[in-house]
Write an enzyme that holds these catalytic residues in place. Structure first.
Site, PDB file in Angstrom:
ATOM      1  N   HIS A  22       0.874  -1.187   0.000  1.00  0.00           N
ATOM      2  CA  HIS A  22       0.000   0.000   0.000  1.00  0.00           C
ATOM      3  C   HIS A  22       0.904   1.228   0.000  1.00  0.00           C
ATOM      4  O   HIS A  22       1.694   1.395   0.942  1.00  0.00           O
ATOM      5  CB  HIS A  22      -0.885   0.009   1.241  1.00  0.00           C
ATOM      6  CG  HIS A  22      -1.729  -1.222   1.377  1.00  0.00           C
ATOM      7  ND1 HIS A  22      -3.032  -1.286   0.940  1.00  0.00           N
ATOM      8  CD2 HIS A  22      -1.444  -2.456   1.873  1.00  0.00           C
ATOM      9  CE1 HIS A  22      -3.520  -2.496   1.175  1.00  0.00           C
ATOM     10  NE2 HIS A  22      -2.568  -3.223   1.743  1.00  0.00           N
ATOM     11  N   HIS A 200      -8.204  -8.312  -0.587  1.00  0.00           N
ATOM     12  CA  HIS A 200      -7.769  -8.800   0.720  1.00  0.00           C
ATOM     13  C   HIS A 200      -8.857  -9.765   1.226  1.00  0.00           C
ATOM     14  O   HIS A 200     -10.043  -9.418   1.203  1.00  0.00           O
ATOM     15  CB  HIS A 200      -7.652  -7.649   1.725  1.00  0.00           C
ATOM     16  CG  HIS A 200      -6.429  -6.801   1.571  1.00  0.00           C
ATOM     17  ND1 HIS A 200      -6.086  -6.198   0.400  1.00  0.00           N
ATOM     18  CD2 HIS A 200      -5.474  -6.444   2.474  1.00  0.00           C
ATOM     19  CE1 HIS A 200      -4.955  -5.503   0.585  1.00  0.00           C
ATOM     20  NE2 HIS A 200      -4.573  -5.637   1.840  1.00  0.00           N
ATOM     21  N   GLU A 203      -7.426 -12.227   6.045  1.00  0.00           N
ATOM     22  CA  GLU A 203      -6.393 -11.613   6.901  1.00  0.00           C
ATOM     23  C   GLU A 203      -6.911 -11.691   8.338  1.00  0.00           C
ATOM     24  O   GLU A 203      -6.300 -12.319   9.192  1.00  0.00           O
ATOM     25  CB  GLU A 203      -6.145 -10.157   6.477  1.00  0.00           C
ATOM     26  CG  GLU A 203      -5.081  -9.443   7.334  1.00  0.00           C
ATOM     27  CD  GLU A 203      -4.948  -7.952   7.002  1.00  0.00           C
ATOM     28  OE1 GLU A 203      -5.869  -7.380   6.376  1.00  0.00           O
ATOM     29  OE2 GLU A 203      -3.922  -7.355   7.406  1.00  0.00           O
TER      30      GLU A 203
HETATM   31  N1  HPA Z   1      -5.264  -4.824   5.514  1.00  0.00           N
HETATM   32  C1  HPA Z   1      -6.348  -4.205   5.061  1.00  0.00           C
HETATM   33  N2  HPA Z   1      -6.309  -2.974   4.591  1.00  0.00           N
HETATM   34  C2  HPA Z   1      -5.146  -2.342   4.567  1.00  0.00           C
HETATM   35  C3  HPA Z   1      -3.992  -2.929   5.022  1.00  0.00           C
HETATM   36  C4  HPA Z   1      -4.054  -4.247   5.519  1.00  0.00           C
HETATM   37  O1  HPA Z   1      -3.066  -4.868   5.961  1.00  0.00           O
HETATM   38  N3  HPA Z   1      -3.008  -2.034   4.869  1.00  0.00           N
HETATM   39  C5  HPA Z   1      -3.546  -0.936   4.319  1.00  0.00           C
HETATM   40  N4  HPA Z   1      -4.842  -1.110   4.137  1.00  0.00           N
HETATM   41 ZN    ZN Z   2      -2.631  -5.089   2.569  1.00  0.00          ZN
END
Ligand code: HPA
Ligand code: ZN
Length: 342
Positions: A22, A200, A203
């Protein structure tokens, strides 16, 4: 040479590819203070040292609150250029030869910064880095999943004049409570417009979110994906599809998704024949760029040069480079590995 030092040199000198980064997460405190000062913005912290004391996160949301506050200092095209260029300078020293950079337009457009200010600054740095350092790059436009699908559609619309500068769209920010399915229509439209897709998933969110990213969004890569390991069927599916996972070891520890680096599942992922890659996510906040991520897992998990090579090769294969560049990069990497695997 001592074995440890030899491995460190191998990692540092190896040509590498980064796929999960990012750009707002590369905002180093020193640059943040410099840019805030020139924009006449007062940060909530008196000094770099004081700012760094809050970089002790309890979870993803705790981090995001600080990350978005930092991004507020970015105002002008030059700010976005400087931010991006300083990332390229860092990775040049780490022998990264190709990177795929995510940016979060809504973080900036929602506070009145025009879309074109953001993308022109980033794009100019990409061009300059290619000339100056020979680093190629692609841009990924990420939607903030805590905002509405309507807002994501508006962002896609704003991007239409800059389509040729953007390779893929992604999905980031607060995961739990914001499943991929919420963005089904906007991802479908983005695919129709020719963008590649990433999201994503897994996570902090459950394996179900990874299934949704695969089957509802039809992504080309999963960012993170760690919690897939809780679901045997999903592991088999990811392996069968050769679905890339852009794993971020130091991020996982900093955001407390993995208790300590010794418990990191990346070796397990390779054992399951998953297409795992190593990435830095938000290096200014998580204690290191790509080399520090490799060094941490190699030390903690006793990885071999073959493991490291496999992880980098996976990143080349999973990248959005064109076919010719991918083949050339893959051949160079193999040649390098043969010469240095002693
Ligand atoms: N996860 C989700 N959104 C994000 C992350 C992350 O690790 N870093 C920057 N935006
Ligand atoms: Zn990320």
């Amino acid at each position: 040479m001592k074995k440890q030092t030899q491995m460190e040199n191998f990692i540092r000198n190896l040509p590498k590819v980064e796929l999960h980064l990012h750009i707002e997460g590369t905002f180093e405190p020193e640059l943040m203070f410099k840019i805030a000062r020139r924009n006449g913005i007062k940060l909530s912290y008196q000094s770099v040292e004081e700012l760094k004391t809050v970089y002790n996160f309890s979870d993803l949301q705790d981090f995001l609150d600080i990350y978005y506050a930092g991004a507020n200092a970015l105002q002008t095209e030059q700010d976005f250029y400087d931010l991006t260029m300083s990332y390229f300078e860092k990775i040049y020293r780490q022998n990264v030869i190709h990177t795929e950079i995510m940016f979060d337009p809504q973080t900036h457009t929602n506070r009145g910064i025009p879309f074109e200010t953001i993308i022109k600054g980033i794009h100019r740095a990409q061009k300059d880095a290619e000339k100056k350092f020979g680093i190629s790059s692609n841009l990924i436009m990420s939607f903030l999943r805590n905002l509405s699908a309507k807002s994501a559609f508006e962002t896609l619309e704003q991007a239409s004049d800059y389509k040729e500068w953007i390779t893929a769209v992604g999905l980031d920010s607060s995961e739990i409570g914001h499943p991929p399915s919420k963005f089904k229509d906007v991802f479908k439209e983005a695919r129709k417009q020719g963008y590649l897709l990433v999201a994503h998933a897994g996570e902090e969110g459950p394996p179900e979110y990874v299934w949704e990213a695969l089957n509802i969004l039809e992504v080309n890569r999963i960012d993170h994906g760690n919690r897939s390991l809780e679901d045997e069927k999903l592991i088999a599916e990811l392996a069968a599809r050769k679905m890339p996972l852009t794993v971020c070891p130091l991020s996982n520890v900093k955001l407390r998704n993995v208790e300590k680096i010794e418990n990191h599942p990346i070796k397990k992922m390779l054992d399951y024949r998953l297409m795992a890659t190593v990435n830095s996510d938000d290096p200014a906040y998580f204690g290191g760029y790509i080399n520090e991520n490799f060094l941490a897992i190699v030390r903690a998990l006793n990885l071999t040069k073959e493991h490291v090579f496999q992880l980098v090769k996976n990143a080349v294969d999973a990248s959005f480079m064109n076919k010719a560049d991918k083949e050339a990069t893959s051949n160079n990497l193999e040649k390098y590995f043969k010469q240095h695997n002693d």
